[in-house]
Design a protein around this motif. Structure first.
Motif, PDB file in Angstrom:
ATOM      1  N   PHE A   1      -4.728  -1.287  -7.036  1.00 46.03           N
ATOM      2  CA  PHE A   1      -5.276  -1.091  -5.587  1.00 46.03           C
ATOM      3  C   PHE A   1      -6.035  -2.366  -5.197  1.00 46.03           C
ATOM      4  N   GLY A   2      -6.986  -2.850  -6.400  1.00 48.07           N
ATOM      5  CA  GLY A   2      -8.072  -3.740  -5.780  1.00 48.07           C
ATOM      6  C   GLY A   2      -7.506  -5.131  -5.765  1.00 48.07           C
ATOM      7  N   ILE A   3      -6.345  -5.369  -6.025  1.00 47.19           N
ATOM      8  CA  ILE A   3      -6.008  -6.890  -5.775  1.00 47.19           C
ATOM      9  C   ILE A   3      -5.320  -6.762  -4.295  1.00 47.19           C
ATOM     10  N   ALA A   4      -5.071  -5.672  -3.791  1.00 47.93           N
ATOM     11  CA  ALA A   4      -4.688  -5.911  -2.174  1.00 47.93           C
ATOM     12  C   ALA A   4      -5.835  -6.281  -1.495  1.00 47.93           C
ATOM     13  N   ALA A   5      -7.069  -6.216  -1.892  1.00 44.96           N
ATOM     14  CA  ALA A   5      -8.182  -6.658  -1.128  1.00 44.96           C
ATOM     15  C   ALA A   5      -8.361  -8.141  -1.120  1.00 44.96           C
ATOM     16  N   ILE A   6      -7.405  -8.879  -1.788  1.00 44.59           N
ATOM     17  CA  ILE A   6      -7.711 -10.340  -2.068  1.00 44.59           C
ATOM     18  C   ILE A   6      -7.103 -11.111  -0.769  1.00 44.59           C
ATOM     19  N   PRO A   7      -5.892 -10.580  -0.247  1.00 46.31           N
ATOM     20  CA  PRO A   7      -5.404 -11.360   0.661  1.00 46.31           C
ATOM     21  C   PRO A   7      -5.835 -11.151   1.991  1.00 46.31           C
ATOM     22  N   PRO A   8      -6.623 -10.107   2.293  1.00 52.34           N
ATOM     23  CA  PRO A   8      -6.788  -9.816   3.973  1.00 52.34           C
ATOM     24  C   PRO A   8      -7.999 -11.002   4.303  1.00 52.34           C
ATOM     25  N   PRO A   9      -9.100 -11.146   3.734  1.00 54.98           N
ATOM     26  CA  PRO A   9      -9.876 -11.951   4.239  1.00 54.98           C
ATOM     27  C   PRO A   9      -9.113 -13.691   4.675  1.00 54.98           C
TER      28      PRO A   9
ATOM     29  N   LEU B   1       8.299  -4.441  -3.753  1.00 56.61           N
ATOM     30  CA  LEU B   1       8.520  -5.079  -4.755  1.00 56.61           C
ATOM     31  C   LEU B   1       7.431  -5.480  -5.378  1.00 56.61           C
ATOM     32  N   LEU B   2       6.418  -6.122  -4.720  1.00 56.60           N
ATOM     33  CA  LEU B   2       4.861  -6.717  -5.340  1.00 56.60           C
ATOM     34  C   LEU B   2       4.357  -5.344  -5.976  1.00 56.60           C
ATOM     35  N   SER B   3       4.294  -4.321  -4.927  1.00 58.23           N
ATOM     36  CA  SER B   3       3.841  -3.164  -5.909  1.00 58.23           C
ATOM     37  C   SER B   3       4.190  -2.749  -7.300  1.00 58.23           C
ATOM     38  N   TYR B   4       5.336  -2.740  -7.094  1.00 59.78           N
ATOM     39  CA  TYR B   4       6.082  -2.385  -8.594  1.00 59.78           C
ATOM     40  C   TYR B   4       5.747  -3.453  -9.757  1.00 59.78           C
ATOM     41  N   VAL B   5       5.818  -4.632  -9.232  1.00 51.70           N
ATOM     42  CA  VAL B   5       5.436  -5.661 -10.059  1.00 51.70           C
ATOM     43  C   VAL B   5       4.009  -5.580 -10.719  1.00 51.70           C
TER      44      VAL B   5
ATOM     45  N   HIS C   1       0.859  -1.264  -0.035  1.00 49.77           N
ATOM     46  CA  HIS C   1       0.059   0.080  -0.039  1.00 49.77           C
ATOM     47  C   HIS C   1       0.901   1.236  -0.136  1.00 49.77           C
ATOM     48  N   VAL C   2       1.997   1.332   0.531  1.00 45.48           N
ATOM     49  CA  VAL C   2       2.862   2.545   0.549  1.00 45.48           C
ATOM     50  C   VAL C   2       3.339   2.826  -0.674  1.00 45.48           C
ATOM     51  N   ALA C   3       3.681   1.659  -1.446  1.00 46.21           N
ATOM     52  CA  ALA C   3       4.456   1.848  -2.787  1.00 46.21           C
ATOM     53  C   ALA C   3       3.464   1.675  -4.080  1.00 46.21           C
ATOM     54  N   VAL C   4       2.442   1.178  -3.981  1.00 39.49           N
ATOM     55  CA  VAL C   4       1.684   1.085  -5.349  1.00 39.49           C
ATOM     56  C   VAL C   4       1.204   2.402  -6.202  1.00 39.49           C
ATOM     57  N   ILE C   5       1.229   3.467  -5.196  1.00 39.76           N
ATOM     58  CA  ILE C   5       0.771   4.683  -5.874  1.00 39.76           C
ATOM     59  C   ILE C   5       1.940   5.165  -6.635  1.00 39.76           C
TER      60      ILE C   5
ATOM     61  N   ALA D   1      14.554  12.136   6.503  1.00 42.40           N
ATOM     62  CA  ALA D   1      14.974  13.365   5.786  1.00 42.40           C
ATOM     63  C   ALA D   1      16.090  13.187   4.636  1.00 42.40           C
ATOM     64  N   SER D   2      16.702  11.918   4.902  1.00 48.73           N
ATOM     65  CA  SER D   2      17.317  11.517   3.654  1.00 48.73           C
ATOM     66  C   SER D   2      16.760  11.495   2.348  1.00 48.73           C
ATOM     67  N   GLY D   3      15.579  11.403   2.319  1.00 46.17           N
ATOM     68  CA  GLY D   3      14.880  11.518   1.054  1.00 46.17           C
ATOM     69  C   GLY D   3      14.488  10.154   0.381  1.00 46.17           C
ATOM     70  N   THR D   4      14.598   9.162   0.889  1.00 41.41           N
ATOM     71  CA  THR D   4      14.417   7.867   0.304  1.00 41.41           C
ATOM     72  C   THR D   4      12.822   7.671  -0.060  1.00 41.41           C
ATOM     73  N   GLU D   5      12.042   8.339   0.838  1.00 35.83           N
ATOM     74  CA  GLU D   5      10.585   8.147   0.633  1.00 35.83           C
ATOM     75  C   GLU D   5      10.274   8.574  -0.689  1.00 35.83           C
ATOM     76  N   ALA D   6      10.863   9.578  -1.229  1.00 33.49           N
ATOM     77  CA  ALA D   6      10.780  10.149  -2.409  1.00 33.49           C
ATOM     78  C   ALA D   6      10.908   9.440  -3.606  1.00 33.49           C
ATOM     79  N   VAL D   7      12.002   8.640  -3.270  1.00 28.94           N
ATOM     80  CA  VAL D   7      12.591   7.692  -4.294  1.00 28.94           C
ATOM     81  C   VAL D   7      11.854   6.651  -4.369  1.00 28.94           C
ATOM     82  N   VAL D   8      11.125   6.067  -3.232  1.00 30.08           N
ATOM     83  CA  VAL D   8      10.125   5.000  -3.434  1.00 30.08           C
ATOM     84  C   VAL D   8       8.653   5.506  -3.993  1.00 30.08           C
ATOM     85  N   LEU D   9       8.276   6.601  -3.628  1.00 31.21           N
ATOM     86  CA  LEU D   9       7.026   7.008  -4.154  1.00 31.21           C
ATOM     87  C   LEU D   9       6.845   7.768  -5.650  1.00 31.21           C
TER      88      LEU D   9
END
Length: 497
Positions: A193-201, A171-175, A48-52, A303-311
């Motif tokens: 986003f929708g396929i992330a609703a499959i594993p929780p149940p 990694l799975l979000s990038y795939v 969920h963090v990276a799929v966007i 503050a090193s900025g890796t969140e920007a790289v991921v997103l």
């Protein structure tokens, strides 16, 4: 004397015959299975963090979302995670660790559905906020449960699972971004986003087979059930007794109390005194330095900025010269693989090489990588020539090097180091302060990166991150003592110097 004690403990933990060896292997597999199942929430968190990262382009085209709105959408998840972490702390003590993991799955399920069927930006904000609460829940409960269920022989492995699984989710979000990028615009991002609703149940059903945390059971006075769980998750009968006695001592139950259900003494925690010890004249120089170190290391991690790289990886690589969606999203998978691979390197080397060395290698590598990335982007910006493909390759390799460097030290070890330097009496409040610093800075970086690079260019943004990370390297070099192999008492003494 200490060697004799260690040999005595090892003698108790080692099996005496082949039958015991088989039982030990079975129990370790049971504990591993519980740890893996609990850590599945961390995969959902990372996803969920990276799929966007790859979905935002299609969301913008489909719902006419602006860059500023994308920034807010990215940052709101991190800020919402603070609410989730505090809520998880409350529910995990009140209704149990296992029930809290179930709640985490339910929150991710609801958030995924809201994002999938969103028809406006306001609904996207609601969905992202809900999934952010799920991120906070997962951030808190997965490490707690795995550490409390782990036998001595597997504590390091199980404690590292949440961090490994978070990066597996990224990694799975990038795939997923690449796999569904070829669909019509109105479907592609929704399915991401929708396929992330499959594993929780399915995860919620699997949780029914998990035992409750033995520590929580002891907190509720259910010693018989706690012993039953410890028998399944320990390496030997002696370890069962040792773990149970340790938990009883911490909870405040008399060590000679052995009934299946007992009354737990009410111990009033004077939190006001704890906060005073941390932030008033009553605090010792060592405590002040420890609290400052926890806040500083969490500050530099984000503050090193890796969140920007991921997103924003596709945006960065687009600036570097990649144009097609296949090229952009394929390159993000390479970034995800590097991130996951070097998390594993950190996991298996931190106890041998030490935290301080890996911190210095990590921040030093990030500084160099950021500078190379910035220079490569400047070359592309100056020339405007399509034949400068070598510069694009340099930029891609530099992005990969940034996440590799981050993942070998500053990423995973900031949490480890912050936890182990905090004295036990201050650990809860100190860890909360570190989490607030981490999530707040993460949200700020996510919410401002597009505006930042529009103001000072993408290259300028990475030069800025290089400067901040260089300050982190200096801080680590002069202020962080090595904690490898040190007892908790030794660590506090280190900070008195």
């Amino acid at each position: 004397m200490e060697e004799a004690k260690i040999e005595s403990v090892e003698a108790h933990l080692l099996p005496s015959n082949s039958s015991n060896q088989g039982r030990r292997l079975k129990k370790n597999k049971y504990a591993l299975g519980c740890g893996v199942l609990a850590s599945m929430t961390s995969i959902l968190m990372g996803y969920h963090v990276a799929v966007i990262s790859g979905a935002q382009k299609y969301m913008q085209e489909d719902l006419n979302v602006s860059d500023t709105q994308i920034e807010i959408l990215n940052g709101i998840l991190n800020l919402a995670s603070l609410f989730g972490a505090f809520a998880a702390s409350y529910t995990s003590d009140r209704i149990g660790r296992r029930a809290t993991i179930t709640i985490t799955s339910a929150v991710f399920f609801v958030g995924s559905l809201i994002m999938t069927f969103a028809t406006s930006y306001l609904i996207l904000i609601v969905g992202r906020f809900v999934t952010g609460i799920g991120v906070g829940y997962a951030l808190m409960i997965a490490p707690v449960y795995t550490s409390e269920i782990a036998p001595t022989s597997m504590r390091g492995l199980l404690s590292s699972l949440p961090e490994v699984f978070i990066n597996s989710g990224i990694l799975l979000s990038y795939v997923s971004n690449l796999a569904f990028s070829g669909l019509p615009i109105n479907l592609s991002w929704r399915i991401m986003f929708g396929i992330a609703a499959i594993p929780p149940p399915f995860l919620a059903c699997g949780i029914l087979a998990m035992p409750e945390s033995p520590r929580w059971l002891v907190m509720k006075g259910r010693l018989g059930e706690a012993r039953h769980v410890l028998v399944k998750t320990s390496d030997s009968p002696d370890e069962v007794d040792a773990r149970l006695q340790d938990i009883k001592e911490v909870v405040g139950i008399p060590l000679d109390c052995s009934g299946d259900v007992v009354t737990v003494p009410r111990i009033e925690k004077n939190e006001e005194n704890i906060w005073k010890e941390m932030f008033t004249d009553r605090s010792t120089p060592a405590v002040k330095r420890i609290i400052f170190t926890v806040l500083a290391i969490q500050f530099f991690q984000q503050a090193s900025g890796t969140e920007a790289v991921v997103l924003y990886t596709p945006r960065v690589l687009e600036k570097a010269g990649l144009k097609s969606d296949t090229e952009l999203l394929g390159a993000t998978i390479l970034v995800g693989l590097a991130k996951l691979g070097f998390i594993l390197v950190a996991t298996f080397t931190s106890d041998r090489l030490g935290r301080r060395l890996l911190f210095l290698l990590s921040t030093g590598g990030m500084v160099i990588s950021y500078i190379i990335l910035g220079l490569g982007l400047e070359v592309i910006d100056w020339t405007h020539e399509e034949n400068f493909s070598w510069a694009a390759v340099v930029c891609i390799l530099a992005v990969v090097a940034v996440v590799m460097s981050f993942s070998i030290g500053l990423g995973p070890l900031a949490w480890v180091y912050s936890s182990e330097i905090l004295p036990l009496r201050l650990r809860g409040q100190g860890a909360s302060l570190g989490t607030v610093m981490n999530r707040t800075l993460s949200g700020v970086v996510a919410m401002t990166f597009i505006s930042l690079y529009e103001a000072i260019t993408v290259a300028g943004s990475f030069f800025l991150f290089a400067g901040i990370t260089a300050m982190g390297w200096v801080f680590i070099y002069f202020c962080l003592p090595e904690t490898k192999g040190r007892s908790l008492e030794d660590i506090e003494v280190l900070f008195e110097k």
